[in-house]
Scaffold this motif. Structure first.
Motif, PDB file in Angstrom:
ATOM      1  N   ALA A 320       0.834  -1.207   0.000  1.00  0.00           N
ATOM      2  CA  ALA A 320       0.000   0.000   0.000  1.00  0.00           C
ATOM      3  C   ALA A 320       0.867   1.255   0.000  1.00  0.00           C
ATOM      4  O   ALA A 320       0.599   2.209  -0.732  1.00  0.00           O
ATOM      5  N   ALA A 321       1.929   1.244   0.816  1.00  0.00           N
ATOM      6  CA  ALA A 321       2.830   2.402   0.883  1.00  0.00           C
ATOM      7  C   ALA A 321       3.495   2.632  -0.470  1.00  0.00           C
ATOM      8  O   ALA A 321       3.645   3.771  -0.924  1.00  0.00           O
ATOM      9  N   TYR A 322       3.867   1.529  -1.127  1.00  0.00           N
ATOM     10  CA  TYR A 322       4.494   1.638  -2.456  1.00  0.00           C
ATOM     11  C   TYR A 322       3.538   2.323  -3.436  1.00  0.00           C
ATOM     12  O   TYR A 322       3.926   3.221  -4.188  1.00  0.00           O
ATOM     13  N   ASP A 323       2.271   1.916  -3.375  1.00  0.00           N
ATOM     14  CA  ASP A 323       1.261   2.482  -4.276  1.00  0.00           C
ATOM     15  C   ASP A 323       1.022   3.967  -3.965  1.00  0.00           C
ATOM     16  O   ASP A 323       0.902   4.791  -4.865  1.00  0.00           O
ATOM     17  N   VAL A 324       0.976   4.287  -2.669  1.00  0.00           N
ATOM     18  CA  VAL A 324       0.755   5.677  -2.243  1.00  0.00           C
ATOM     19  C   VAL A 324       1.941   6.554  -2.661  1.00  0.00           C
ATOM     20  O   VAL A 324       1.766   7.655  -3.187  1.00  0.00           O
ATOM     21  N   PHE A 325       3.164   6.039  -2.435  1.00  0.00           N
ATOM     22  CA  PHE A 325       4.363   6.805  -2.799  1.00  0.00           C
ATOM     23  C   PHE A 325       4.463   6.984  -4.314  1.00  0.00           C
ATOM     24  O   PHE A 325       5.013   7.966  -4.799  1.00  0.00           O
ATOM     25  N   GLU A 326       3.922   5.998  -5.052  1.00  0.00           N
ATOM     26  CA  GLU A 326       3.935   6.084  -6.516  1.00  0.00           C
ATOM     27  C   GLU A 326       3.150   7.334  -6.971  1.00  0.00           C
ATOM     28  O   GLU A 326       3.583   8.067  -7.855  1.00  0.00           O
ATOM     29  N   THR A 327       2.006   7.571  -6.323  1.00  0.00           N
ATOM     30  CA  THR A 327       1.211   8.767  -6.638  1.00  0.00           C
ATOM     31  C   THR A 327       1.961  10.027  -6.219  1.00  0.00           C
ATOM     32  O   THR A 327       1.986  11.022  -6.949  1.00  0.00           O
ATOM     33  N   MET A 328       2.595   9.979  -5.038  1.00  0.00           N
ATOM     34  CA  MET A 328       3.313  11.153  -4.547  1.00  0.00           C
ATOM     35  C   MET A 328       4.530  11.486  -5.418  1.00  0.00           C
ATOM     36  O   MET A 328       4.990  12.632  -5.435  1.00  0.00           O
ATOM     37  N   ASP A 329       5.037  10.469  -6.136  1.00  0.00           N
ATOM     38  CA  ASP A 329       6.214  10.696  -6.988  1.00  0.00           C
ATOM     39  C   ASP A 329       5.849  11.132  -8.406  1.00  0.00           C
ATOM     40  O   ASP A 329       6.733  11.370  -9.225  1.00  0.00           O
ATOM     41  N   GLU A 330       4.524  11.172  -8.692  1.00  0.00           N
ATOM     42  CA  GLU A 330       4.106  11.684 -10.003  1.00  0.00           C
ATOM     43  C   GLU A 330       4.556  13.132 -10.146  1.00  0.00           C
ATOM     44  O   GLU A 330       4.489  13.911  -9.191  1.00  0.00           O
ATOM     45  N   LYS A 331       5.001  13.491 -11.343  1.00  0.00           N
ATOM     46  CA  LYS A 331       5.483  14.863 -11.549  1.00  0.00           C
ATOM     47  C   LYS A 331       4.300  15.823 -11.578  1.00  0.00           C
ATOM     48  O   LYS A 331       3.330  15.593 -12.296  1.00  0.00           O
ATOM     49  N   PRO A 332       4.384  16.920 -10.795  1.00  0.00           N
ATOM     50  CA  PRO A 332       3.294  17.912 -10.829  1.00  0.00           C
ATOM     51  C   PRO A 332       3.309  18.694 -12.134  1.00  0.00           C
ATOM     52  O   PRO A 332       4.204  18.530 -12.965  1.00  0.00           O
ATOM     53  N   GLU A 333       2.284  19.524 -12.320  1.00  0.00           N
ATOM     54  CA  GLU A 333       2.228  20.381 -13.506  1.00  0.00           C
ATOM     55  C   GLU A 333       3.504  21.215 -13.598  1.00  0.00           C
ATOM     56  O   GLU A 333       4.031  21.661 -12.580  1.00  0.00           O
ATOM     57  N   LYS A 334       3.978  21.412 -14.829  1.00  0.00           N
ATOM     58  CA  LYS A 334       5.153  22.272 -15.020  1.00  0.00           C
ATOM     59  C   LYS A 334       4.748  23.711 -14.685  1.00  0.00           C
ATOM     60  O   LYS A 334       3.800  24.234 -15.259  1.00  0.00           O
ATOM     61  N   ASP A 335       5.484  24.296 -13.777  1.00  0.00           N
ATOM     62  CA  ASP A 335       5.154  25.660 -13.357  1.00  0.00           C
ATOM     63  C   ASP A 335       6.450  26.450 -13.184  1.00  0.00           C
ATOM     64  O   ASP A 335       6.820  26.841 -12.069  1.00  0.00           O
ATOM     65  N   GLY A 336       7.133  26.676 -14.321  1.00  0.00           N
ATOM     66  CA  GLY A 336       8.435  27.338 -14.272  1.00  0.00           C
ATOM     67  C   GLY A 336       8.359  28.845 -14.450  1.00  0.00           C
ATOM     68  O   GLY A 336       9.365  29.547 -14.331  1.00  0.00           O
TER      69      GLY A 336
END
Length: 590
Positions: A320-336
């Motif tokens: 479950a932690a692996y799955d949760v961290f997978e979402t947290m590691d998704e790249k956010p919208e580019k906001d440069g």
């Protein structure tokens, strides 16, 4: 609604220790409570070891029942159990305190990350599965972070304490007992891998259950009208059966591994007793020491069973932690971007803009060029799938263009910070999104929540919404249900328009904004829109051509390209695609 549920993906390689280490970083802020839990586990383990060690004293007291021994033995029994009770409280309460705080922090972090993910992520992941991550999956982590750690620490320390006592009493006999250790280790290792693999599948199937249930419940009117109840029941039974199958696999693995380990421990104890009867091994041990030794060995059976059975919870938590961290590691919208003006003038330029969705070969938009002066309105017309909605969704950067450039006041969209860019844009779409809150909170939503009551009423009046709001039981304070279920389509649309009016942004996007309105409401709204469009740069997508006749310019789109451009009268005179569309609608209307 989707027609079927895809099979769960294969389990990705899970770095158990790496995932657990990352999970432990969430424990750091609560180190004091965690330390108290460890102290509680040490007390429990010491009391359990003390109970075994006390057996020697019990035998001595029975053989020599003096008054002093009677008092000492009574005090010893009460003391050991009191110490064990204190240890149990400390270990359970404080590890639960840590665990629930970890879950709270994890849940907040996952939700925060979801709020920053690009539109593509939500296009590719069903809402039900994302909700399941926040609820079921994070709760599984709680099991690993609370019960599992409590039992592992408590019973693990008990095993260490009892082993220490056994080695101190007779190290040769202890070696005999430890011969089954590697076999137990192999059984635990095999079961752990299987637990982790099945846990991943259970999480996938729980996501499917949430997904199907959410779709069926939110779309209950379509389900009932089109006789889809049986179909939805079959879908739900299918995903529920998949969850049942995986859960039973988990239960069978656990049910087999625990008794196998118990039998192995029993074999070790039997070998111990057999060996103890050999005089050369027993040596100088007294009867009391022998009883204490056997008590320690048999007492160890329970903590060994507990530690091995808890592996299923730990592996569920790791998966479950692996799955949760997978979402947290998704790249956010580019906001440069850093450009953040208070208010733009509103000149918009589309310069050779192209766009294609990820994994698609063909462009959805192909070299679109538009120069829209500040304060003017442009209407986009064309058949479904011609790229109108995609084009306007590039402006607030819900998607990033793949070719060319879009500029506002001469600055590329990429120069703006996302927050600043979106603050300049008001949006009214065909699919109105309302929240289960009051009418006032829905109009003054998000950054508008500090607007005064008078400003809200004024916006509602301009959107011709006051006429139905004032008939509501609580007026502006009426709660409108999930996605405004208590309102008609036209009423919901007017609230969305009131929200856009209240924002008072220099750029306005109207995507089929009058599609849900009857002719009477449309006439009112059209007047309101003409008022709100004054002095604002407006992009209008309209199916009904009657609503855009007064636009400064009309663009006709087909297959991602602009095929015609001009005013209503110019395009009619040209006799091209727009004139044909107009003729068809005029005939239908007549």
């Amino acid at each position: 609604m989707s027609s079927s549920i895809p099979e769960p993906l294969k389990t990705p390689p899970t770095g158990s220790w790496a995932t657990y280490k990352r999970l432990l970083t969430y424990v750091k802020p609560f180190w004091l409570a965690f330390s108290l839990a460890v102290v509680g586990n040490v007390l429990y383990a010491a009391a359990s070891t003390g109970m075994a060690a006390a057996m020697e004293y019990v035998i001595t007291a029975i053989e020599n029942p003096t008054s002093q021994n009677r008092v000492m033995l009574t005090a010893l029994i009460v003391g050991v159990f009191a110490l064990r009770g204190l240890g149990t409280f400390f270990s359970q309460y404080f590890i639960s305190y840590v665990g629930r705080n970890v879950i709270n922090a994890l849940r907040n972090d996952v939700f925060d990350r979801m709020m920053t993910l690009p539109s593509r992520y939500f296009d590719e992941n069903a809402a039900g599965r994302l909700v399941s991550k926040l609820t079921f999956n994070v709760e599984q982590v709680a099991e690993a972070a609370t019960n599992a750690i409590t039992i592992t620490l408590r019973e693990g320390l008990t095993i260490v304490g009892l082993l220490g006592f056994m080695i101190y009493t007779n190290w040769k006999l202890t070696l005999v007992f430890l011969t089954v250790g590697p076999v137990i280790g192999f059984v635990v290792s095999y079961a752990s891998k299987r637990f982790r693999k099945i846990s991943k599948r259970i999480q996938g199937s729980m996501g499917d259950i949430t997904h199907v249930a959410t779709e069926s419940i939110s779309g209950y009117r379509v389900v009932r009208t089109f006789g889809g109840a049986d179909y939805e029941r079959d879908r739900f039974r299918q995903v529920s059966a998949r969850n049942l199958k995986q859960s039973l696999k988990m239960a069978s693995t656990q049910a087999i591994s625990v008794p196998v380990i118990q039998v192995l421990v029993a074999i070790a104890i039997a070998a111990l007793v057999w060996t103890m009867l050999a005089p050369e091994i027993r040596g100088e041990m007294t009867t009391g020491q022998l009883i204490a030794f056997i008590t320690a060995a048999t007492t160890m059976a329970k903590p060994i069973r507990q530690v091995t059975s808890i592996h299923s919870k730990i592996q569920k938590g790791v998966a479950a932690a692996y799955d949760v961290f997978e979402t947290m590691d998704e790249k956010p919208e580019k906001d440069g971007g850093t450009h953040a003006p208070d208010r733009v003038e509103g000149r918009i330029e589309f310069d050779q803009v192209s766009f294609r969705y990820r994994d698609q070969l063909d462009n959805v938009l192909d070299q679109i060029s538009i120069d829209l002066p500040a304060g003017q309105s442009v209407a986009l017309v064309g058949r479904s799938g011609s790229g109108k909605s995609t084009l306007v969704s590039l402006l607030p950067r819900f998607y990033d263009f793949t070719g060319g450039d879009i500029r506002v006041d001469g600055r590329s969209l990429m120069d703006f910070s996302l927050e600043s860019l979106r603050a300049q844009i008001a949006l009214v779409t065909q699919n109105v999104v309302l929240f289960n809150d009051t009418i006032a909170a829905n109009i003054a939503y998000g950054a508008l929540r500090d607007c005064s009551r008078e400003e809200i009423r004024e916006a509602a009046a301009k959107a011709h919404a006051l006429e139905f709001i004032d008939r509501m039981p609580e007026g502006l304070d009426t709660v409108i249900g999930d996605n405004g279920v208590m309102l008609s389509g036209g009423q919901r649309q007017r609230l969305a328009i009131a929200r856009a009016l209240l924002k008072n942004a220099p750029i306005l996007i109207l995507d089929e904004a009058t599609s849900a309105l009857d002719t009477e409401s449309e006439r009112h709204i059209q007047q309101a829109l003409e008022t709100v469009m004054q002095g604002r740069t407006t992009l209008v997508i309209a199916h009904r051509l009657s609503t855009i006749e007064k636009a400064d310019r009309i663009l006709v789109m087909d297959n991602g390209r602009i095929v015609e451009s001009g005013t209503h009268d110019e395009l009619l005179a040209a006799g091209g695609a727009y004139a044909q569309l107009h003729q068809v609608q005029f005939s239908e209307h007549a």
